[in-house]
Each structure stands twice: as structure tokens, then as C-alpha cells.
Write a protein that holds these residues in place. Structure first.
Motif, PDB file in Angstrom:
ATOM      1  N   VAL A  86      -4.298  -0.117  10.738  1.00  0.00           N
ATOM      2  CA  VAL A  86      -5.283  -0.652   9.785  1.00  0.00           C
ATOM      3  C   VAL A  86      -6.676  -0.787  10.396  1.00  0.00           C
ATOM      4  CG1 VAL A  86      -3.543  -1.819   8.401  1.00  0.00           C
ATOM      5  CG2 VAL A  86      -4.631  -3.060  10.269  1.00  0.00           C
ATOM      6  N   ILE A  87      -6.756  -0.894  11.726  1.00  0.00           N
ATOM      7  CA  ILE A  87      -8.067  -0.973  12.370  1.00  0.00           C
ATOM      8  C   ILE A  87      -8.716   0.410  12.464  1.00  0.00           C
ATOM      9  CG2 ILE A  87      -9.221  -1.463  14.569  1.00  0.00           C
ATOM     10  CD1 ILE A  87      -8.613  -3.937  12.912  1.00  0.00           C
ATOM     11  N   SER A  88      -7.896   1.439  12.523  1.00  0.00           N
ATOM     12  CA  SER A  88      -8.420   2.808  12.657  1.00  0.00           C
ATOM     13  C   SER A  88      -9.192   3.252  11.421  1.00  0.00           C
ATOM     14  CB  SER A  88      -7.280   3.785  12.942  1.00  0.00           C
ATOM     15  OG  SER A  88      -6.678   3.498  14.181  1.00  0.00           O
ATOM     16  N   SER A  89      -8.811   2.719  10.256  1.00  0.00           N
ATOM     17  CA  SER A  89      -9.526   3.029   9.013  1.00  0.00           C
ATOM     18  C   SER A  89      -9.254   1.920   8.014  1.00  0.00           C
ATOM     19  CB  SER A  89      -9.073   4.366   8.437  1.00  0.00           C
ATOM     20  OG  SER A  89      -9.593   4.538   7.124  1.00  0.00           O
ATOM     21  N   ASP A  90     -10.286   1.483   7.290  1.00  0.00           N
ATOM     22  CA  ASP A  90     -10.089   0.389   6.338  1.00  0.00           C
ATOM     23  C   ASP A  90      -9.298   0.826   5.111  1.00  0.00           C
ATOM     24  OD1 ASP A  90     -11.954   1.936   5.056  1.00  0.00           O
ATOM     25  OD2 ASP A  90     -13.527   0.400   4.985  1.00  0.00           O
ATOM     26  N   LYS A  91      -8.982   2.117   5.018  1.00  0.00           N
ATOM     27  CA  LYS A  91      -8.179   2.599   3.897  1.00  0.00           C
ATOM     28  C   LYS A  91      -6.719   2.812   4.280  1.00  0.00           C
ATOM     29  CE  LYS A  91     -11.085   2.745   0.474  1.00  0.00           C
ATOM     30  NZ  LYS A  91     -10.873   1.864  -0.706  1.00  0.00           N
TER      31      LYS A  91
END
Length: 207
Positions: A86-91
Motif C-alpha cells: 500500500v505504500i508503493s502506490s496509493d491505489k
């Protein structure tokens, strides 16, 4: 021999796929461990590295079993690896499924407590979906899940119902794996899960 051949066939069918770029959420992981006042054991650190290698480097779908006695820290590993996603992309989205509402609630409370001081800083939203979720709240969760507003969804088999749609499900975690059949795991794949982590304290022969 038949069992070995089936495993080899399954492995050969695991073709390379396009996976999203996942990076290690070092800072938030450190904040969570500090909040819990906990230093991972050697075994936990080893398992975390193995899972993260699949998340970061492998071009193939992860299907990994995490086995450990009750209280050995499986939920902590689930949390730390979910944060990478979830930190790698907010989607990016993560689904965590448990066999009963009591266990789902325990996971939800653990995640909420561990992330309490950092949720707003990192814009992470967690939700709980079980058979006891009210109709009004369920509709709100489904809407936010579909739009990508919810990053981590924790729940029971309610998660695999047909009307539950994810915006970008990347990682699925199945707790008490022995309580679920092949069909439930297949449903998570249908909903878009790329990597799957199964956890259990009591592995069974078909595993």
C-alpha cells in the motif's frame, strides 16, 4: 509420484506476469515496530525477507504458505508485507480474509492499533467487512473499495461475495488456510490478486 508431478506441473504453469513495482516500506515498518515496542525474532526476520524477495524481485505470482504456531507472529508478518504494497502506490489494495468474524475483528484491531499514529500521515485507510456489517456501512465500504479509497480490507468470506469489487487488488492474505478450500483462493485470484500469502498454525496434507 503423482503428487510430485502435480506440483511440478503447477510450478511450470506459473508463467511470468506483469507485476506492479513494490518497494520496501522501511520507514513505516520501523514506526510500527517502535509503536509495538517489538524486535522481530530471527525466524520472523528470515520469513519477512523471503516474502519480500517475492514481492520485490520475482516476476511470477507468489503463492506462499506461512506456517507457525499460534502467537508466533504471523499477523505481524502479514502487516509488514501489506505495508510494502500500500505504500508503493496509493491505489494498491490488500485483502485479508479470516474464517470467522472474531478472528477478522482481532486482525482489524491489531492493524488499527499498530498503525494508529501513522494512518493519516501515509493516507492509509483500513476497513472491516463481515456478515455482521450493517447494510448501510457495507454499501459505503463497497463504494470506497471500488473507488480505491480503501487500501486494506479485512474480513471473512463476505470479501469474496460477487458484489465486492476492488479497484486494484494486488495482495491477498488468507489466514487459517486449512479452513478454506481451493475455491476461496480461486475467488481471490478472480478479484485481481497477484500475490497470495496463506497462513496457518495447522497445515494439512493437501497443502
Amino acid at each position: 509420484l503423482a503428487h510430485k508431478l502435480i506440483l511440478l506441473n503447477a510450478k511450470s504453469n506459473n508463467k511470468e506476469i506483469i507485476k506492479p513495482i513494490i518497494t520496501k516500506a522501511t520507514k513505516i515498518q520501523e514506526q510500527v515496530l517502535a509503536k509495538l515496542n517489538f524486535i522481530p525474532t530471527a525466524s520472523q526476520a528470515e520469513v519477512l525477507i523471503e516474502i519480500e524477495q517475492d514481492q520485490f524481485n520475482s516476476k511470477k505470482q507468489m503463492s506462499r504458505l506461512l506456517q507457525g504456531d499460534v502467537g508466533s507472529g504471523k499477523t505481524l508478518i502479514a502487516l509488514l508485507t501489506a505495508l510494502n504494497v500500500v505504500i508503493s502506490s496509493d491505489k494498491n489494495q490488500v485483502a485479508i480474509i479470516a474464517p470467522i468474524s472474531l478472528l477478522a475483528n482481532q486482525h482489524y484491531n491489531f492493524f488499527e492499533n499498530a498503525l494508529q499514529e501513522v494512518l493519516q500521515d501515509y493516507n492509509i485507510k483500513i476497513a472491516l467487512l463481515t456478515s455482521t456489517t450493517t447494510k448501510l456501512k457495507r454499501k459505503k465500504i463497497l463504494d470506497e473499495l471500488k473507488s480505491g479509497e480503501i487500501n486494506i480490507l479485512i474480513g471473512t468470506q463476505a470479501i469474496i461475495q460477487a458484489d465486492v469489487e476492488f479497484n486494484n487488488l494486488v495482495y491477498a492474505i488468507i489466514d487459517e488456510q486449512h479452513r478454506f478450500g481451493v475455491q476461496q483462493r480461486a475467488e481471490m485470484l478472480k478479484k485481481g490478486a497477484i500475490d497470495i500469502l496463506m497462513m496457518t498454525a495447522t497445515p494439512i496434507p493437501r497443502t
